[in-house]
Design a protein around this motif. Structure first.
Motif, PDB file in Angstrom:
ATOM      1  N   ALA A  52       0.752  -1.189  -0.098  1.00  0.00           N
ATOM      2  CA  ALA A  52      -0.126   0.018  -0.165  1.00  0.00           C
ATOM      3  C   ALA A  52       0.903   1.063   0.000  1.00  0.00           C
ATOM      4  CB  ALA A  52      -0.937   0.032   1.348  1.00  0.00           C
TER       5      ALA A  52
ATOM      6  N   ALA B 139      -4.379  13.541   2.305  1.00  0.00           N
ATOM      7  CA  ALA B 139      -5.690  14.256   1.839  1.00  0.00           C
ATOM      8  C   ALA B 139      -5.867  15.627   1.745  1.00  0.00           C
ATOM      9  CB  ALA B 139      -6.792  13.348   2.465  1.00  0.00           C
TER      10      ALA B 139
ATOM     11  N   VAL C 267      -4.795   9.091   2.653  1.00  0.00           N
ATOM     12  CA  VAL C 267      -5.523   8.252   1.748  1.00  0.00           C
ATOM     13  C   VAL C 267      -4.565   6.997   1.481  1.00  0.00           C
ATOM     14  CG1 VAL C 267      -6.603   7.745  -0.429  1.00  0.00           C
ATOM     15  CG2 VAL C 267      -7.018   9.855   0.939  1.00  0.00           C
TER      16      VAL C 267
ATOM     17  N   TYR D 268      -3.852   3.737  -0.560  1.00  0.00           N
ATOM     18  CA  TYR D 268      -3.900   2.983  -1.939  1.00  0.00           C
ATOM     19  C   TYR D 268      -3.497   1.498  -1.563  1.00  0.00           C
ATOM     20  CZ  TYR D 268      -5.054   7.438  -3.617  1.00  0.00           C
ATOM     21  OH  TYR D 268      -5.654   8.967  -3.913  1.00  0.00           O
TER      22      TYR D 268
ATOM     23  N   ASP E 104     -13.588   3.372   3.801  1.00  0.00           N
ATOM     24  CA  ASP E 104     -13.464   3.042   2.471  1.00  0.00           C
ATOM     25  C   ASP E 104     -13.972   4.256   1.713  1.00  0.00           C
ATOM     26  OD1 ASP E 104     -13.215   1.640   0.091  1.00  0.00           O
ATOM     27  OD2 ASP E 104     -15.286   0.913   0.008  1.00  0.00           O
TER      28      ASP E 104
ATOM     29  N   THR F  74     -13.186   4.411  -1.992  1.00  0.00           N
ATOM     30  CA  THR F  74     -12.743   3.803  -3.199  1.00  0.00           C
ATOM     31  C   THR F  74     -13.777   4.510  -4.192  1.00  0.00           C
ATOM     32  OG1 THR F  74     -12.362   1.728  -2.478  1.00  0.00           O
ATOM     33  CG2 THR F  74     -12.583   2.006  -4.628  1.00  0.00           C
ATOM     34  N   SER F  75     -13.209   4.979  -5.242  1.00  0.00           N
ATOM     35  CA  SER F  75     -13.972   5.759  -6.360  1.00  0.00           C
ATOM     36  C   SER F  75     -13.775   4.925  -7.574  1.00  0.00           C
ATOM     37  CB  SER F  75     -13.359   7.013  -6.822  1.00  0.00           C
ATOM     38  OG  SER F  75     -11.840   6.998  -7.145  1.00  0.00           O
TER      39      SER F  75
ATOM     40  N   MET G  92     -10.933   3.497  -9.964  1.00  0.00           N
ATOM     41  CA  MET G  92     -10.125   2.132  -9.695  1.00  0.00           C
ATOM     42  C   MET G  92     -10.686   1.299 -10.446  1.00  0.00           C
ATOM     43  SD  MET G  92      -8.171   3.700  -7.595  1.00  0.00           S
ATOM     44  CE  MET G  92      -7.111   2.269  -7.634  1.00  0.00           C
TER      45      MET G  92
ATOM     46  N   GLN H 115      -9.441   2.297  -1.909  1.00  0.00           N
ATOM     47  CA  GLN H 115      -9.009   3.571  -1.271  1.00  0.00           C
ATOM     48  C   GLN H 115      -9.411   3.494  -0.033  1.00  0.00           C
ATOM     49  OE1 GLN H 115     -10.272   6.189  -4.153  1.00  0.00           O
ATOM     50  NE2 GLN H 115      -8.416   6.603  -5.202  1.00  0.00           N
TER      51      GLN H 115
ATOM     52  N   GLN I 280      -9.436   5.899   3.735  1.00  0.00           N
ATOM     53  CA  GLN I 280      -8.872   7.449   4.493  1.00  0.00           C
ATOM     54  C   GLN I 280      -8.861   7.229   5.673  1.00  0.00           C
ATOM     55  OE1 GLN I 280     -10.569  10.958   2.851  1.00  0.00           O
ATOM     56  NE2 GLN I 280     -10.941  11.728   5.011  1.00  0.00           N
TER      57      GLN I 280
END
Length: 245
Positions: free
Chosen positions: A64, A69, A104, A106, A158, A160-161, A164, A171, A173
């Motif tokens: 990761a 952010a 954030v 990843y 979570d 996640t957009s 991805m 993702q 935070q």
């Protein structure tokens, strides 16, 4: 490969390690009595060996990466709004506030085998973080602009957009809170007077030579009760004398 290229690679790796791969340091808590009281977050992902073997050469990507952010706080103050004696005092009545910092994380699956190990790594990470928080542990957060010490963890969410792709829960935070006063600050701020108050020792007030005041609640209650008993005895004696006459 030239010496300058090797140096640049080493510096690049050191930067990535400090600010992207492992910017979160566990302090106290589950590592209070080992590892010098601190441990980088990468120690909980089981990727230390793979990182040492491959990241420096560019042949392996860590489990990761972390990115600060938007919205993290560097300076937080509030101007007091209650009435003041004069305008000069009001103009300088600035109250320091706690800071917030969010990272954030990843963590995409990078190979076929990663789908099988991701759940296990996240379960171990979540369990360790919860145990660390329950044990009173804090976190040090390293960012390129500021090092936040003794932070408390609020949430891991979570975020996640759709960018991805087909992968889900990639993702996360991490929201941290840096309080105004840490446990170490309160311990160092406890002066001799506070130590006496905590220990129930005698305090000699300034300007009252030869006078001692007991500081603890128990002794204060005892002294008050003793004084009340003496007063009652005195009243009783006075009443008896009056009746006898």
């Amino acid at each position: 490969m030239s010496i300058s290229t090797v140096s640049q690679s080493a510096f690049s790796f050191a930067y990535d390690l400090a600010f992207q791969i492992s910017p979160i340091i566990l302090n106290g808590g589950i590592v209070a009595n080992s590892l010098g009281g601190m441990m980088p977050i990468i120690g909980l992902t089981g990727q230390l060996a793979a990182l040492a073997q491959g990241v420096l050469s560019g042949n392996n990507e860590p489990f990761a990466r972390f990115v600060p952010a938007p919205g993290s706080t560097l300076v937080a103050n509030t101007v007091a709004t209650y009435p003041f004696a004069n305008q000069f005092v009001a103009a300088n009545a600035v109250i320091k506030q706690p800071k917030n910092i969010s990272l954030v994380m990843y963590a995409p699956v990078q190979d076929t085998g990663g789908y099988l190990t991701k759940l296990a790594i996240f379960e171990a990470l979540r369990s360790s973080i919860e145990s660390h928080v329950a044990a009173g542990g804090t976190f040090h957060i390293a960012t390129p602009a500021h090092i936040y010490l003794n932070c408390l963890l609020n949430n891991i969410t979570d975020v996640t957009s759709g960018e991805m792709g087909k992968q889900q829960m990639v993702q996360f935070q991490w929201d941290f809170f840096q309080p105004l006063v840490s446990l170490s600050d309160t311990q160092s701020a406890q002066n001799s007077l506070m130590s006496k108050l905590s220990g129930g020792q005698q305090i000699s007030p300034s300007g009252l030579a030869g006078t001692s005041i007991w500081s603890s609640a128990a002794t204060a209650i005892g002294s008050a009760a003793q004084g009340a008993a003496q007063g009652i005895n005195g009243i009783t004696a006075a009443v008896n004398n009056f009746v006898a006459q």
